[in-house]
Design a protein around this motif. Structure first.
Motif, PDB file in Angstrom:
ATOM      1  N   TYR A 111     -11.714  -4.988   6.477  1.00 21.87           N
ATOM      2  CA  TYR A 111     -10.924  -5.132   5.243  1.00 21.87           C
ATOM      3  C   TYR A 111     -11.549  -4.338   4.095  1.00 21.87           C
ATOM      4  O   TYR A 111     -10.854  -3.617   3.381  1.00 21.87           O
ATOM      5  CB  TYR A 111     -10.786  -6.610   4.853  1.00 21.87           C
ATOM      6  CG  TYR A 111     -10.129  -6.775   3.509  1.00 21.87           C
ATOM      7  CD1 TYR A 111      -8.748  -6.695   3.377  1.00 21.87           C
ATOM      8  CD2 TYR A 111     -10.891  -6.965   2.357  1.00 21.87           C
ATOM      9  CE1 TYR A 111      -8.144  -6.802   2.132  1.00 21.87           C
ATOM     10  CE2 TYR A 111     -10.295  -7.067   1.114  1.00 21.87           C
ATOM     11  CZ  TYR A 111      -8.927  -6.995   0.998  1.00 21.87           C
ATOM     12  OH  TYR A 111      -8.334  -7.085  -0.226  1.00 21.87           O
ATOM     13  N   GLU A 112     -12.858  -4.471   3.919  1.00 14.04           N
ATOM     14  CA  GLU A 112     -13.525  -3.783   2.805  1.00 14.04           C
ATOM     15  C   GLU A 112     -13.481  -2.266   2.989  1.00 14.04           C
ATOM     16  O   GLU A 112     -13.271  -1.525   2.020  1.00 14.04           O
ATOM     17  CB  GLU A 112     -14.969  -4.270   2.645  1.00 14.04           C
ATOM     18  CG  GLU A 112     -15.111  -5.743   2.318  1.00 14.04           C
ATOM     19  CD  GLU A 112     -14.408  -6.189   1.038  1.00 14.04           C
ATOM     20  OE1 GLU A 112     -14.148  -5.349   0.151  1.00 14.04           O
ATOM     21  OE2 GLU A 112     -14.118  -7.389   0.922  1.00 14.04           O
ATOM     22  N   ILE A 113     -13.653  -1.802   4.211  1.00 10.84           N
ATOM     23  CA  ILE A 113     -13.596  -0.361   4.490  1.00 10.84           C
ATOM     24  C   ILE A 113     -12.198   0.170   4.192  1.00 10.84           C
ATOM     25  O   ILE A 113     -12.035   1.177   3.502  1.00 10.84           O
ATOM     26  CB  ILE A 113     -14.007  -0.075   5.950  1.00 10.84           C
ATOM     27  CG1 ILE A 113     -15.505  -0.315   6.117  1.00 10.84           C
ATOM     28  CG2 ILE A 113     -13.623   1.353   6.357  1.00 10.84           C
ATOM     29  CD1 ILE A 113     -15.974  -0.359   7.563  1.00 10.84           C
ATOM     30  N   ASP A 114     -11.185  -0.509   4.721  1.00 13.33           N
ATOM     31  CA  ASP A 114      -9.804  -0.069   4.501  1.00 13.33           C
ATOM     32  C   ASP A 114      -9.451  -0.055   3.015  1.00 13.33           C
ATOM     33  O   ASP A 114      -8.813   0.883   2.528  1.00 13.33           O
ATOM     34  CB  ASP A 114      -8.818  -0.976   5.255  1.00 13.33           C
ATOM     35  CG  ASP A 114      -8.881  -0.787   6.761  1.00 13.33           C
ATOM     36  OD1 ASP A 114      -9.491   0.198   7.229  1.00 13.33           O
ATOM     37  OD2 ASP A 114      -8.319  -1.641   7.480  1.00 13.33           O
ATOM     38  N   THR A 115      -9.871  -1.083   2.302  1.00 10.83           N
ATOM     39  CA  THR A 115      -9.570  -1.169   0.871  1.00 10.83           C
ATOM     40  C   THR A 115     -10.289  -0.069   0.103  1.00 10.83           C
ATOM     41  O   THR A 115      -9.701   0.562  -0.795  1.00 10.83           O
ATOM     42  CB  THR A 115      -9.942  -2.562   0.325  1.00 10.83           C
ATOM     43  OG1 THR A 115      -9.273  -3.557   1.113  1.00 10.83           O
ATOM     44  CG2 THR A 115      -9.532  -2.715  -1.125  1.00 10.83           C
ATOM     45  N   ALA A 116     -11.542   0.193   0.447  1.00 12.87           N
ATOM     46  CA  ALA A 116     -12.309   1.253  -0.228  1.00 12.87           C
ATOM     47  C   ALA A 116     -11.678   2.617   0.040  1.00 12.87           C
ATOM     48  O   ALA A 116     -11.542   3.434  -0.877  1.00 12.87           O
ATOM     49  CB  ALA A 116     -13.764   1.230   0.222  1.00 12.87           C
ATOM     50  N   ILE A 117     -11.279   2.868   1.277  1.00 11.56           N
ATOM     51  CA  ILE A 117     -10.658   4.151   1.622  1.00 11.56           C
ATOM     52  C   ILE A 117      -9.354   4.319   0.852  1.00 11.56           C
ATOM     53  O   ILE A 117      -9.102   5.380   0.260  1.00 11.56           O
ATOM     54  CB  ILE A 117     -10.428   4.269   3.145  1.00 11.56           C
ATOM     55  CG1 ILE A 117     -11.771   4.454   3.860  1.00 11.56           C
ATOM     56  CG2 ILE A 117      -9.479   5.425   3.470  1.00 11.56           C
ATOM     57  CD1 ILE A 117     -11.684   4.411   5.371  1.00 11.56           C
ATOM     58  N   LYS A 118      -8.530   3.287   0.851  1.00 13.56           N
ATOM     59  CA  LYS A 118      -7.249   3.357   0.149  1.00 13.56           C
ATOM     60  C   LYS A 118      -7.467   3.649  -1.339  1.00 13.56           C
ATOM     61  O   LYS A 118      -6.783   4.493  -1.927  1.00 13.56           O
ATOM     62  CB  LYS A 118      -6.480   2.048   0.324  1.00 13.56           C
ATOM     63  CG  LYS A 118      -5.117   2.046  -0.314  1.00 13.56           C
ATOM     64  CD  LYS A 118      -4.407   0.728  -0.079  1.00 13.56           C
ATOM     65  CE  LYS A 118      -3.077   0.719  -0.818  1.00 13.56           C
ATOM     66  NZ  LYS A 118      -2.429  -0.587  -0.731  1.00 13.56           N
ATOM     67  N   THR A 119      -8.437   2.977  -1.948  1.00  9.76           N
ATOM     68  CA  THR A 119      -8.732   3.191  -3.365  1.00  9.76           C
ATOM     69  C   THR A 119      -9.185   4.619  -3.609  1.00  9.76           C
ATOM     70  O   THR A 119      -8.716   5.276  -4.537  1.00  9.76           O
ATOM     71  CB  THR A 119      -9.805   2.197  -3.855  1.00  9.76           C
ATOM     72  OG1 THR A 119      -9.313   0.873  -3.684  1.00  9.76           O
ATOM     73  CG2 THR A 119     -10.161   2.429  -5.306  1.00  9.76           C
ATOM     74  N   LYS A 120     -10.105   5.096  -2.794  1.00  5.06           N
ATOM     75  CA  LYS A 120     -10.615   6.466  -2.960  1.00  5.06           C
ATOM     76  C   LYS A 120      -9.478   7.475  -2.827  1.00  5.06           C
ATOM     77  O   LYS A 120      -9.386   8.425  -3.605  1.00  5.06           O
ATOM     78  CB  LYS A 120     -11.725   6.756  -1.947  1.00  5.06           C
ATOM     79  CG  LYS A 120     -12.970   5.906  -2.152  1.00  5.06           C
ATOM     80  CD  LYS A 120     -14.049   6.725  -2.751  1.00  5.06           C
ATOM     81  CE  LYS A 120     -15.313   5.900  -2.906  1.00  5.06           C
ATOM     82  NZ  LYS A 120     -16.020   6.255  -4.100  1.00  5.06           N
TER      83      LYS A 120
END
Length: 188
Positions: free
Chosen positions: A150-159
């Motif tokens: 979840y944290e990886i996906d959210t960070a990627i989406k934000t970036k």
């Protein structure tokens, strides 16, 4: 070469501004951190101590002392200087994130709590994404795959939304077997 009068604040148009000495000490600490000049930390700490003694209302000086101590892996000492900063800036994500970093090696459960608290605070997504990356890496160490995903996906989406570069290591995590079998959470 700082003179005694350099420690006096400026007053202009009935407003008080920090003294030259206060600014120099603060900028010196920031410079050492930005350039990651580990070998300069022990030399600079006495100047920071003088500043903290003379400018007790400046919350940034203990913050920088905490960061400098963290830079040279003196995390237990750094905690003592971060506590008053957190008390002053209790709703700022970056204080809790730094606490997470300080505890990352010594107490992973506390680090998880601090990163979680950081993510509950308000802040710009582009900066919070960096907290998410640190948090994800800790969750990976703890084999909390679903939460890490979840944290990886959210960070990627934000970036991607910010037009920022996505670190290769995040893309690499997506190729790992644990990532592929992890369940996608809606939140942490």
């Amino acid at each position: 070469n700082i003179r005694e009068e350099d420690f006096e604040p400026f007053i202009k148009d009935e407003k008080t501004y920090p003294s030259i000495a206060e600014k120099l000490i603060q900028h010196g600490a920031k410079y050492i951190l930005d350039k990651r000049l580990n070998q300069e930390v022990d030399y600079f700490l006495p100047f920071l101590d003088v500043g903290m003694k003379r400018f007790q209302d400046n919350i940034w000086l203990p913050y920088y002392k905490s960061k400098l101590l963290h830079l040279v892996n003196r995390n237990e000492e750094a905690i003592d200087f971060l506590i008053p900063v957190v008390k002053e800036k209790i709703s700022d994500y970056w204080t809790w994130s730094l606490f997470g970093e300080l505890f990352n090696d010594s107490d992973k459960e506390k680090a998880i709590s601090f990163y979680s608290k950081s993510l509950l605070c308000k802040g710009e997504d582009k900066f919070i994404a960096n907290v998410r990356i640190k948090f994800a890496e800790l969750l990976i160490q703890k084999e909390l795959w679903n939460e890490a995903k979840y944290e990886i996906d959210t960070a990627i989406k934000t970036k991607e939304n910010e037009g920022a570069r996505v670190p290769d290591r995040l893309r690499n995590y997506q190729g790992n077997e644990w990532y592929k079998i992890a369940t996608k959470n809606n939140s942490n």
